[in-house]
Design an enzyme around this catalytic site. Structure first.
Site, PDB file in Angstrom:
ATOM      1  N   TYR A  23      -4.438  -6.780  -1.799  1.00 45.30           N
ATOM      2  CA  TYR A  23      -5.624  -5.975  -1.495  1.00 45.30           C
ATOM      3  C   TYR A  23      -6.784  -6.275  -2.451  1.00 45.30           C
ATOM      4  O   TYR A  23      -7.679  -5.441  -2.608  1.00 45.30           O
ATOM      5  CB  TYR A  23      -5.266  -4.483  -1.533  1.00 45.30           C
ATOM      6  CG  TYR A  23      -4.566  -4.005  -0.276  1.00 45.30           C
ATOM      7  CD1 TYR A  23      -5.137  -4.195   0.973  1.00 45.30           C
ATOM      8  CD2 TYR A  23      -3.343  -3.336  -0.341  1.00 45.30           C
ATOM      9  CE1 TYR A  23      -4.505  -3.750   2.134  1.00 45.30           C
ATOM     10  CE2 TYR A  23      -2.704  -2.887   0.814  1.00 45.30           C
ATOM     11  CZ  TYR A  23      -3.299  -3.103   2.045  1.00 45.30           C
ATOM     12  OH  TYR A  23      -2.679  -2.653   3.193  1.00 45.30           O
ATOM     13  N   ASN A  37      -1.948   4.177   8.089  1.00 44.90           N
ATOM     14  CA  ASN A  37      -2.235   3.640   9.427  1.00 44.90           C
ATOM     15  C   ASN A  37      -1.203   2.614   9.883  1.00 44.90           C
ATOM     16  O   ASN A  37      -1.483   1.734  10.683  1.00 44.90           O
ATOM     17  CB  ASN A  37      -3.677   3.115   9.505  1.00 44.90           C
ATOM     18  CG  ASN A  37      -3.946   2.011   8.502  1.00 44.90           C
ATOM     19  OD1 ASN A  37      -3.056   1.610   7.757  1.00 44.90           O
ATOM     20  ND2 ASN A  37      -5.166   1.511   8.492  1.00 44.90           N
ATOM     21  N   HIS A  67      -0.362  -3.444   8.769  1.00 50.52           N
ATOM     22  CA  HIS A  67      -1.395  -4.352   8.262  1.00 50.52           C
ATOM     23  C   HIS A  67      -1.349  -5.631   9.074  1.00 50.52           C
ATOM     24  O   HIS A  67      -0.276  -6.099   9.433  1.00 50.52           O
ATOM     25  CB  HIS A  67      -1.133  -4.709   6.791  1.00 50.52           C
ATOM     26  CG  HIS A  67      -1.920  -5.912   6.364  1.00 50.52           C
ATOM     27  ND1 HIS A  67      -3.232  -5.828   5.970  1.00 50.52           N
ATOM     28  CD2 HIS A  67      -1.606  -7.239   6.342  1.00 50.52           C
ATOM     29  CE1 HIS A  67      -3.683  -7.047   5.709  1.00 50.52           C
ATOM     30  NE2 HIS A  67      -2.715  -7.913   5.922  1.00 50.52           N
TER      31      HIS A  67
HETATM   32  P1  RTP Z   1      -5.269  -3.693   6.820  1.00 49.84           P
HETATM   33  O1  RTP Z   1      -5.956  -4.606   5.829  1.00 49.84           O
HETATM   34  O2  RTP Z   1      -4.308  -2.738   6.165  1.00 49.84           O
HETATM   35  O3  RTP Z   1      -4.690  -4.443   7.976  1.00 49.84           O
HETATM   36  O4  RTP Z   1      -6.370  -2.748   7.472  1.00 49.84           O
HETATM   37  P2  RTP Z   1      -7.805  -3.147   7.985  1.00 49.84           P
HETATM   38  O5  RTP Z   1      -8.038  -4.629   7.802  1.00 49.84           O
HETATM   39  O6  RTP Z   1      -7.942  -2.582   9.351  1.00 49.84           O
HETATM   40  O7  RTP Z   1      -8.724  -2.346   6.981  1.00 49.84           O
HETATM   41  P3  RTP Z   1      -9.301  -2.771   5.552  1.00 49.84           P
HETATM   42  O8  RTP Z   1     -10.758  -2.550   5.577  1.00 49.84           O
HETATM   43  O9  RTP Z   1      -8.791  -4.101   5.142  1.00 49.84           O
HETATM   44  O10 RTP Z   1      -8.671  -1.648   4.611  1.00 49.84           O
HETATM   45  C1  RTP Z   1      -7.378  -1.781   4.078  1.00 49.84           C
HETATM   46  C2  RTP Z   1      -6.673  -0.472   4.145  1.00 49.84           C
HETATM   47  O11 RTP Z   1      -7.286   0.437   3.244  1.00 49.84           O
HETATM   48  C3  RTP Z   1      -7.147   1.761   3.742  1.00 49.84           C
HETATM   49  N1  RTP Z   1      -8.447   2.388   3.793  1.00 49.84           N
HETATM   50  N2  RTP Z   1      -8.662   3.586   3.328  1.00 49.84           N
HETATM   51  N3  RTP Z   1      -9.872   6.007   2.512  1.00 49.84           N
HETATM   52  C4  RTP Z   1     -10.588   5.107   3.171  1.00 49.84           C
HETATM   53  O12 RTP Z   1     -11.733   5.279   3.484  1.00 49.84           O
HETATM   54  C5  RTP Z   1      -9.939   3.865   3.534  1.00 49.84           C
HETATM   55  N4  RTP Z   1     -10.524   2.827   4.126  1.00 49.84           N
HETATM   56  C6  RTP Z   1      -9.559   1.877   4.286  1.00 49.84           C
HETATM   57  C7  RTP Z   1      -6.569   1.672   5.137  1.00 49.84           C
HETATM   58  O13 RTP Z   1      -5.198   2.033   5.089  1.00 49.84           O
HETATM   59  C8  RTP Z   1      -6.735   0.222   5.507  1.00 49.84           C
HETATM   60  O14 RTP Z   1      -5.740  -0.212   6.387  1.00 49.84           O
HETATM   61 MG    MG Z   2      -7.721  -5.658   5.994  1.00 53.16          MG
END
Ligand code: RTP
Ligand code: MG
Length: 148
Positions: free
Chosen positions: A49, A112, A115
């Site tokens: 991350y 959610n 990933h």
């Molecule tokens: P992922 O990387 O987990 O597949 O999810 P994603 O691309 O759809 O979203 P990303 O922007 O990469 O964010 C990674 C993970 O961080 C958590 N998150 N929390 N509290 C908040 O506002 C917030 N925003 C993002 C989410 O669990 C997201 O999957």
């Molecule tokens: Mg992501």
């Protein structure tokens, strides 16, 4: 053929959704080339991350992903990176369409369920972080003749 890294997060494993999630990608017609149940170390979580290091939720994200095992997978297929993201649904489950994994099973953005790599570059990076080359299995499935 394109590959992506998908991971059932700790909430998905605890809620016994591994089978449901694997089944969706199998039925879609993608090809599983690697999978393992594993614990994520703090170091691995921070690398995975890394792009979110400056975000206010970074600490929570690392604590969550290291809190309980994840199910890490590599899937292969035409356009698998983008299609898997569509099958996962929007990051925040409240915006995720019914029929997507997050739309069907998720409630809050922090938990959610799944990933998925968001680009070819992330896919290569994330597969390399989570899997050794010898853990990926190349094999053919005759059923793919009916899909591709
Ligand atoms: P992922 O990387 O987990 O597949 O999810 P994603 O691309 O759809 O979203 P990303 O922007 O990469 O964010 C990674 C993970 O961080 C958590 N998150 N929390 N509290 C908040 O506002 C917030 N925003 C993002 C989410 O669990 C997201 O999957
Ligand atoms: Mg992501």
């Amino acid at each position: 053929m394109e590959k992506t890294f998908l991971m059932v997060k700790p909430d998905g494993v605890q809620r016994e959704l591994i089978g449901e999630i694997v089944s969706r990608f199998e039925k879609k017609g993608f090809h599983l080339v690697g999978a393992k149940l594993m614990s994520v170390s703090k170091e691995l979580a921070e690398q995975h991350y890394g792009e979110h290091k400056e975000r206010p939720f970074f600490g929570e994200l690392v604590d969550f992903i290291t809190s309980s095992p994840v199910f890490a997978m590599v899937w292969e297929g035409e356009n698998v990176i983008a299609t898997a993201r569509q099958m996962m649904g929007s990051t925040n489950p409240k915006d995720a369409a019914p029929g997507t994994i997050r739309g069907d099973f998720g409630v809050t953005v922090g938990k959610n369920i799944i990933h998925g790599s968001d680009s070819p570059e992330s896919a290569v990076r994330e597969i390399g972080l989570f899997f050794k080359e010898e853990e990926l299995v190349e094999y053919s499935k005759l059923i793919n003749n009916w899909i591709y």
